[in-house]
Design an enzyme around this catalytic site. Structure first.
Site, PDB file in Angstrom:
ATOM      1  NE  ARG A  88     -15.022 -67.106 -52.913  1.00 39.19           N
ATOM      2  CZ  ARG A  88     -15.014 -67.608 -54.128  1.00 39.19           C
ATOM      3  NH1 ARG A  88     -15.831 -68.758 -54.416  1.00 39.19           N
ATOM      4  NH2 ARG A  88     -14.570 -66.988 -55.109  1.00 39.19           N
ATOM      5  CB  CYS A 139     -27.234 -81.972 -50.093  1.00 36.08           C
ATOM      6  SG  CYS A 139     -26.837 -82.427 -51.633  1.00 36.08           S
ATOM      7  CB  CYS A 173     -33.164 -78.897 -53.994  1.00 38.76           C
ATOM      8  SG  CYS A 173     -31.809 -79.771 -55.235  1.00 38.76           S
TER       9      CYS A 173
HETATM   10 FE1  SF4 Z   1     -30.068 -79.222 -53.752  1.00 40.10          FE
HETATM   11 FE2  SF4 Z   1     -27.972 -80.430 -52.682  1.00 40.10          FE
HETATM   12 FE3  SF4 Z   1     -27.503 -78.159 -54.024  1.00 40.10          FE
HETATM   13 FE4  SF4 Z   1     -28.648 -78.238 -51.845  1.00 40.10          FE
HETATM   14  S1  SF4 Z   1     -26.666 -78.664 -51.981  1.00 40.10           S
HETATM   15  S2  SF4 Z   1     -29.392 -77.050 -53.502  1.00 40.10           S
HETATM   16  S3  SF4 Z   1     -30.008 -80.069 -51.802  1.00 40.10           S
HETATM   17  S4  SF4 Z   1     -28.358 -80.135 -54.651  1.00 40.10           S
END
Ligand code: SF4
Ligand code: SAM
Ligand code: DTB
Length: 338
Positions: A269, A66, A62
């Site tokens: 949840r 994050c 990704c």
């Molecule tokens: Fe991508 Fe953030 Fe979703 Fe993880 S939480 S898959 S880093 S967008």
């Protein structure tokens, strides 16, 4: 404690102040729990818990950063990335989940947001899962208005998009999308007429005030999310958030209780983190008003308790899986399910 009688049947409010929410967190533990349980009983059968199953349909690689996530290409977590799954492979997993009694199937993709071509495939997955007679939920990152409408037209019941933490702490956790981006996606989902699943994570080194700030952001949305996932951080080696001090279980229970009191009609949840929790800790979460869990051996990339373990826990606590019509929405098949 004199506030309970008036409060328990009160309609959901979107005008909570941070001071009111901080006062709830500051209550003695027993007072907080009894208040949350009273609100819970006014709106739900306290001995029923809704169960959903998760599947990562596109894993890893990704572009977002994050700070808690195993799937960000920016963290060295050792996770093997894979392409978007074939529709038939997803439907085979959904069928197996349905046959084990699961009523809602949730599909997650490690994207900043979906490309239109990928959305065609996800819409086919949604149509296929609906045809199996299950509720559908997806989490695909940021959405535009037209993308949300396409998902709605495919029959999607819920869209999951979390605020994760307070607006103040958020920039320390994610830099590649803003809090406002997340609010905009939530608005697109609402405008398209879908149910919103939105919550956050506790245990990322946030302050007590940040927990107040997350609940405030959720409980002051114009309409409360139908589903509020409260995740305990699953510490992933190689992610910045994994350096945070371990979460105090009782603080997690308080978070559930305050979510229950401030969003009385929402499903709350008990989400990620159950693998590390004792039966007793989970029982306290249910007592505090949690009434939904993820079921099955895996969340997206990390382990979850085995089905048999959860069945034994439900039996120990006298909990039954929630029949579809008692939940927040969706098809009214009347079937009880895991
Ligand atoms: Fe991508 Fe953030 Fe979703 Fe993880 S939480 S898959 S880093 S967008
Ligand atoms: N990529 C999409 C997005 O972030 O919008 C969807 C998938 S993402 C993994 C869904 C949510 O899972 C995140 O918003 C976060 O709240 C939660 N999550 C991810 N990793 C987690 C972890 N290690 N511990 C607890 N919750 C986590
Ligand atoms: C949510 O709030 N929690 C789920 C679901 N929405 C998509 C995801 C939890 C992920 C936990 C870490 C992992 O398995 O990668």
């Amino acid at each position: 404690m004199n506030a309970i009688p008036q409060e328990i049947h009160a309609a959901p409010r979107s005008d909570w102040t941070r001071a009111e929410i901080a006062d709830l967190f500051a209550l003695p533990f027993a007072d907080l729990i009894v208040r949350a349980q009273s609100v819970h009983r006014a709106h739900f059968d306290p001995n029923q818990v809704q169960v959903s199953q998760l599947l990562s349909v596109k894993t890893g690689g990704c572009p977002e950063d994050c700070g808690y996530c195993s799937q960000s290409a920016r963290h060295d977590t050792g996770l093997k990335a894979s392409k978007l799954m074939e529709v038939e492979a997803v439907l085979a997993e959904a069928r197996a989940a349905r046959d084990s009694g699961v009523s809602r199937f949730c599909m997650g993709a490690a994207w900043r947001g979906p490309k239109d071509k990928d959305l065609d495939t996800v819409c086919a997955m949604i149509e296929g899962v609906k045809a199996l007679g299950m509720e559908t939920c997806v989490t695909l990152g940021m959405l535009t208005g037209p993308q949300a409408q396409r998902l709605k037209d495919a029959g999607l019941d819920y869209y999951n998009h979390n605020l994760d933490t307070s607006p103040e702490y958020y920039p320390q956790i994610v830099s590649t999308r803003t809090y406002q981006d997340r609010l905009d996606t939530l608005e697109a989902v609402r405008t398209a007429g879908m149910n919103v699943c939105c919550g956050g994570i506790v245990g990322m080194g946030e302050s007590a005030g940040d927990r107040v700030g997350l609940i405030h952001a959720l409980a002051t949305l114009p309409v409360h999310p139908e589903s509020v996932p409260i995740n305990a951080l699953v510490q992933i080696e190689g992610t910045p958030a994994s350096n945070a001090a371990p979460l105090d279980t009782l603080d997690f229970v308080r978070m559930i209780a305050v979510a229950r009191i401030t969003m009385p009609k929402s499903m709350v949840r008990l989400s990620a983190g159950r693998e590390e929790m004792s039966d007793e800790a989970q029982a306290l979460c249910f007592l505090a008003g949690a009434n939904s869990i993820f079921y099955g051996p895996k969340l997206l990339t990390t382990p979850n308790p085995l089905a048999d373990t959860d069945k034994a826990l439900f039996t120990r606590l006298g909990i039954a899986p929630m029949p579809l019509e008692s939940g927040d929405s969706g098809p009214k098949s009347g079937e009880a399910g895991y």
